[in-house]
Motif scaffolding. Sequence first.
Motif, PDB file in Angstrom:
ATOM      1  N   ALA A  25       0.833  -1.205   0.000  1.00  0.00           N
ATOM      2  CA  ALA A  25       0.000   0.000   0.000  1.00  0.00           C
ATOM      3  C   ALA A  25       0.870   1.259   0.000  1.00  0.00           C
ATOM      4  N   LEU A  26       1.927   1.257   0.796  1.00  0.00           N
ATOM      5  CA  LEU A  26       2.813   2.422   0.841  1.00  0.00           C
ATOM      6  C   LEU A  26       3.556   2.608  -0.476  1.00  0.00           C
ATOM      7  N   ARG A  27       3.889   1.506  -1.120  1.00  0.00           N
ATOM      8  CA  ARG A  27       4.539   1.596  -2.438  1.00  0.00           C
ATOM      9  C   ARG A  27       3.581   2.224  -3.451  1.00  0.00           C
ATOM     10  N   MET A  28       2.321   1.798  -3.409  1.00  0.00           N
ATOM     11  CA  MET A  28       1.328   2.404  -4.310  1.00  0.00           C
ATOM     12  C   MET A  28       1.203   3.900  -4.023  1.00  0.00           C
ATOM     13  N   LEU A  29       1.186   4.259  -2.732  1.00  0.00           N
ATOM     14  CA  LEU A  29       1.088   5.665  -2.360  1.00  0.00           C
ATOM     15  C   LEU A  29       2.287   6.450  -2.904  1.00  0.00           C
ATOM     16  N   ARG A  30       3.468   5.876  -2.789  1.00  0.00           N
ATOM     17  CA  ARG A  30       4.667   6.557  -3.289  1.00  0.00           C
ATOM     18  C   ARG A  30       4.569   6.787  -4.797  1.00  0.00           C
ATOM     19  N   ILE A  31       4.102   5.794  -5.514  1.00  0.00           N
ATOM     20  CA  ILE A  31       3.946   5.927  -6.970  1.00  0.00           C
ATOM     21  C   ILE A  31       2.911   7.006  -7.299  1.00  0.00           C
ATOM     22  N   MET A  32       1.812   7.027  -6.546  1.00  0.00           N
ATOM     23  CA  MET A  32       0.782   8.043  -6.772  1.00  0.00           C
ATOM     24  C   MET A  32       1.340   9.441  -6.495  1.00  0.00           C
ATOM     25  N   LEU A  33       2.159   9.558  -5.447  1.00  0.00           N
ATOM     26  CA  LEU A  33       2.752  10.864  -5.123  1.00  0.00           C
ATOM     27  C   LEU A  33       3.737  11.325  -6.191  1.00  0.00           C
ATOM     28  N   GLU A  34       4.365  10.379  -6.889  1.00  0.00           N
ATOM     29  CA  GLU A  34       5.266  10.739  -7.983  1.00  0.00           C
ATOM     30  C   GLU A  34       4.491  11.267  -9.184  1.00  0.00           C
ATOM     31  N   LYS A  35       3.260  10.799  -9.351  1.00  0.00           N
ATOM     32  CA  LYS A  35       2.486  11.140 -10.537  1.00  0.00           C
ATOM     33  C   LYS A  35       1.542  12.327 -10.343  1.00  0.00           C
ATOM     34  N   PHE A  36       1.097  12.562  -9.098  1.00  0.00           N
ATOM     35  CA  PHE A  36       0.089  13.578  -8.837  1.00  0.00           C
ATOM     36  C   PHE A  36       0.489  14.447  -7.654  1.00  0.00           C
ATOM     37  N   PRO A  37      -0.016  15.667  -7.608  1.00  0.00           N
ATOM     38  CA  PRO A  37       0.201  16.487  -6.409  1.00  0.00           C
ATOM     39  C   PRO A  37      -0.555  15.864  -5.230  1.00  0.00           C
ATOM     40  N   ARG A  38      -0.044  16.068  -4.043  1.00  0.00           N
ATOM     41  CA  ARG A  38      -0.611  15.437  -2.847  1.00  0.00           C
ATOM     42  C   ARG A  38      -2.111  15.724  -2.702  1.00  0.00           C
ATOM     43  N   GLU A  39      -2.540  16.962  -2.961  1.00  0.00           N
ATOM     44  CA  GLU A  39      -3.960  17.286  -2.784  1.00  0.00           C
ATOM     45  C   GLU A  39      -4.860  16.516  -3.749  1.00  0.00           C
ATOM     46  N   ARG A  60      -8.765 -11.967   3.647  1.00  0.00           N
ATOM     47  CA  ARG A  60      -9.865 -11.413   2.842  1.00  0.00           C
ATOM     48  C   ARG A  60      -9.992  -9.903   3.056  1.00  0.00           C
ATOM     49  N   GLU A  61      -9.817  -9.473   4.308  1.00  0.00           N
ATOM     50  CA  GLU A  61      -9.876  -8.045   4.605  1.00  0.00           C
ATOM     51  C   GLU A  61      -8.724  -7.300   3.924  1.00  0.00           C
ATOM     52  N   TYR A  62      -7.546  -7.909   3.959  1.00  0.00           N
ATOM     53  CA  TYR A  62      -6.403  -7.279   3.267  1.00  0.00           C
ATOM     54  C   TYR A  62      -6.646  -7.210   1.769  1.00  0.00           C
ATOM     55  N   ARG A  63      -7.200  -8.275   1.218  1.00  0.00           N
ATOM     56  CA  ARG A  63      -7.500  -8.300  -0.218  1.00  0.00           C
ATOM     57  C   ARG A  63      -8.473  -7.172  -0.561  1.00  0.00           C
ATOM     58  N   ARG A  64      -9.556  -7.058   0.203  1.00  0.00           N
ATOM     59  CA  ARG A  64     -10.538  -5.998  -0.045  1.00  0.00           C
ATOM     60  C   ARG A  64      -9.887  -4.613   0.064  1.00  0.00           C
ATOM     61  N   TRP A  65      -9.085  -4.446   1.086  1.00  0.00           N
ATOM     62  CA  TRP A  65      -8.421  -3.166   1.323  1.00  0.00           C
ATOM     63  C   TRP A  65      -7.494  -2.801   0.157  1.00  0.00           C
ATOM     64  N   LEU A  66      -6.621  -3.743  -0.228  1.00  0.00           N
ATOM     65  CA  LEU A  66      -5.669  -3.458  -1.308  1.00  0.00           C
ATOM     66  C   LEU A  66      -6.363  -3.310  -2.658  1.00  0.00           C
ATOM     67  N   PHE A  67      -7.350  -4.145  -2.919  1.00  0.00           N
ATOM     68  CA  PHE A  67      -8.056  -4.030  -4.194  1.00  0.00           C
ATOM     69  C   PHE A  67      -8.822  -2.708  -4.253  1.00  0.00           C
ATOM     70  N   GLY A  68      -9.373  -2.266  -3.123  1.00  0.00           N
ATOM     71  CA  GLY A  68     -10.028  -0.960  -3.068  1.00  0.00           C
ATOM     72  C   GLY A  68      -9.050   0.161  -3.381  1.00  0.00           C
ATOM     73  N   LEU A  69      -7.840   0.064  -2.817  1.00  0.00           N
ATOM     74  CA  LEU A  69      -6.808   1.067  -3.114  1.00  0.00           C
ATOM     75  C   LEU A  69      -6.423   1.034  -4.592  1.00  0.00           C
ATOM     76  N   CYS A  70      -6.299  -0.176  -5.132  1.00  0.00           N
ATOM     77  CA  CYS A  70      -5.953  -0.309  -6.560  1.00  0.00           C
ATOM     78  C   CYS A  70      -7.026   0.333  -7.438  1.00  0.00           C
ATOM     79  N   GLU A  71      -8.286   0.085  -7.125  1.00  0.00           N
ATOM     80  CA  GLU A  71      -9.373   0.676  -7.910  1.00  0.00           C
ATOM     81  C   GLU A  71      -9.351   2.201  -7.813  1.00  0.00           C
ATOM     82  N   LEU A  72      -9.130   2.694  -6.611  1.00  0.00           N
ATOM     83  CA  LEU A  72      -9.063   4.138  -6.408  1.00  0.00           C
ATOM     84  C   LEU A  72      -7.897   4.744  -7.197  1.00  0.00           C
TER      85      LEU A  72
END
Length: 193
Positions: A25-39, A60-72
């Motif tokens: 999740a933090l890796r995805m966040l880092r990639i998103m921060l590289e591509k977009f402004p924080r706001e 299952r909860e982790y899967r839902r959480w990570l897949f939700g982040l991926c979709e977002l």
Amino acid sequence: VFGELEGASGRPDPGYAKHLFQGLALRMLRIMLEKFPREAIEDFEAGVEAKRPADPADLREYRRWLFGLCELGCGRMNSERASESRKIIFRSMEYIRAHLHMDLTLEHCARQVNLSWGYYSNLFKKASGMTFQQFVTQERIERAKAMLLEDFQVQEIAQSLGYEHRRYFSDVFKKQTGMTPTEFKESYLGKRE
């Protein structure tokens, strides 16, 4: 990753799973921060921070959480790409409007925005709702209408819009409007019976 963990003979160590998935999740966040402004990704960042599964052993909860982040994240990227694509096409449309006198080809206009002609053609259709050629023709006809009402001669209009032959211009005009240039002018000015 989930397939391997679920297929393993024993349940994974909850600490290992927690660190693995939070690291992803933090890796995805880092990639998103590289591509977009924080706001622009506050909702994504909030999802990473606030919605972590309470039970580290519940895959299952982790899967839902990570897949939700991926979709977002993917939704944000697709939206941004679509937005950028529209900006490119709208700039291209302005270029076309400013250069109606030229021989505007798909290849020429695609080069102006540094895209392959095939990709440009698809993007143009998606962003504008019409093909490149339909747009060019429509813009030329709209400019021709304005010039007719400004009292330009049909020959002058044809030449200024990149048509070599007056007759061909008149045919295109009639096909688009249902009237010849002269009929259009007379109709607009109320001289036509």
